[in-house]
Design an enzyme around this catalytic site. Structure first.
Site, PDB file in Angstrom:
ATOM      1  CB  CYS A 192      -2.233   1.659   6.176  1.00  0.00           C
ATOM      2  SG  CYS A 192      -1.658   0.743   4.737  1.00  0.00           S
TER       3      CYS A 192
ATOM      4  CD  GLU B 160      -2.128   4.029   3.231  1.00  0.00           C
ATOM      5  OE1 GLU B 160      -1.707   3.279   2.316  1.00  0.00           O
ATOM      6  OE2 GLU B 160      -3.325   4.119   3.551  1.00  0.00           O
TER       7      GLU B 160
ATOM      8  CG  HIS C  99      -2.020  -0.979   1.164  1.00  0.00           C
ATOM      9  ND1 HIS C  99      -2.966  -1.107   2.144  1.00  0.00           N
ATOM     10  CD2 HIS C  99      -2.337  -1.904   0.213  1.00  0.00           C
ATOM     11  CE1 HIS C  99      -3.832  -2.061   1.802  1.00  0.00           C
ATOM     12  NE2 HIS C  99      -3.463  -2.566   0.641  1.00  0.00           N
TER      13      HIS C  99
ATOM     14  CB  CYS D  86      -6.760  -0.480   4.943  1.00  0.00           C
ATOM     15  SG  CYS D  86      -5.028  -0.940   5.044  1.00  0.00           S
TER      16      CYS D  86
HETATM   17 ZN   LIG Z   1      -3.514  -0.014   3.674  1.00  0.00          ZN
END
Ligand SMILES: [Zn+2]
Length: 137
Positions: free
Chosen positions: A78, A46, A44, A69
């Site tokens: 994250c 992040e 992801h 998320c």
């Molecule tokens: Zn995430």
């Protein structure tokens, strides 16, 4: 946030069924971390931005185009990574329509003492992720 949206756009159409999120970490007016969802959807945005910022993320501001998320999918959430990194503020452009996240990610950050705000550059972020949003409708 414009830099985060640019990062998001650079990965449009390349992230599989995951959203092409962009994330930028800023400290003292300088970008110390930048990431976008990788090809195929992982890692992801992040995660990548935090990895680049390293320990300097402590006390920094995070700009992310989609709500981080908060659930365990194929990657750890994250939100937990952002909390552990010790960021001070989090600017989220768009709330994740996914019912597993929908405001829970933002609430989790806020509860952890991170000053969290929603809606910065929302329209541009929506445009950058329009293909993904379309498939979710
Ligand atoms: Zn995430």
């Amino acid at each position: 946030m414009n830099a985060a949206i640019a990062a998001s756009l650079s990965q449009a159409g390349r992230t599989g069924e995951n959203p092409n999120v962009g994330c930028v970490i800023v400290k003292n007016g300088v970008i110390i971390g930048r990431g976008a969802t990788a090809d195929g959807g992982r890692p992801h945005a992040e995660t990548l931005a935090l990895a680049q910022a390293g320990a300097a993320a402590r006390g920094a501001d995070v700009y992310v185009t989609l709500e981080p998320c908060s659930h365990f999918g194929q990657t750890p959430p994250c939100t937990d990574a952002l909390i552990q990194a010790g960021i001070q503020r989090c600017f989220i452009a768009l709330i994740d329509p996914d019912p597993r996240v929908n405001f829970q990610g933002a609430a989790k950050l806020q509860e952890a003492g991170i000053d969290t705000s929603i809606g910065l550059c929302e329209i541009s972020a929506k445009e950058a992720m329009s293909d993904w949003l379309k498939n979710r409708a």
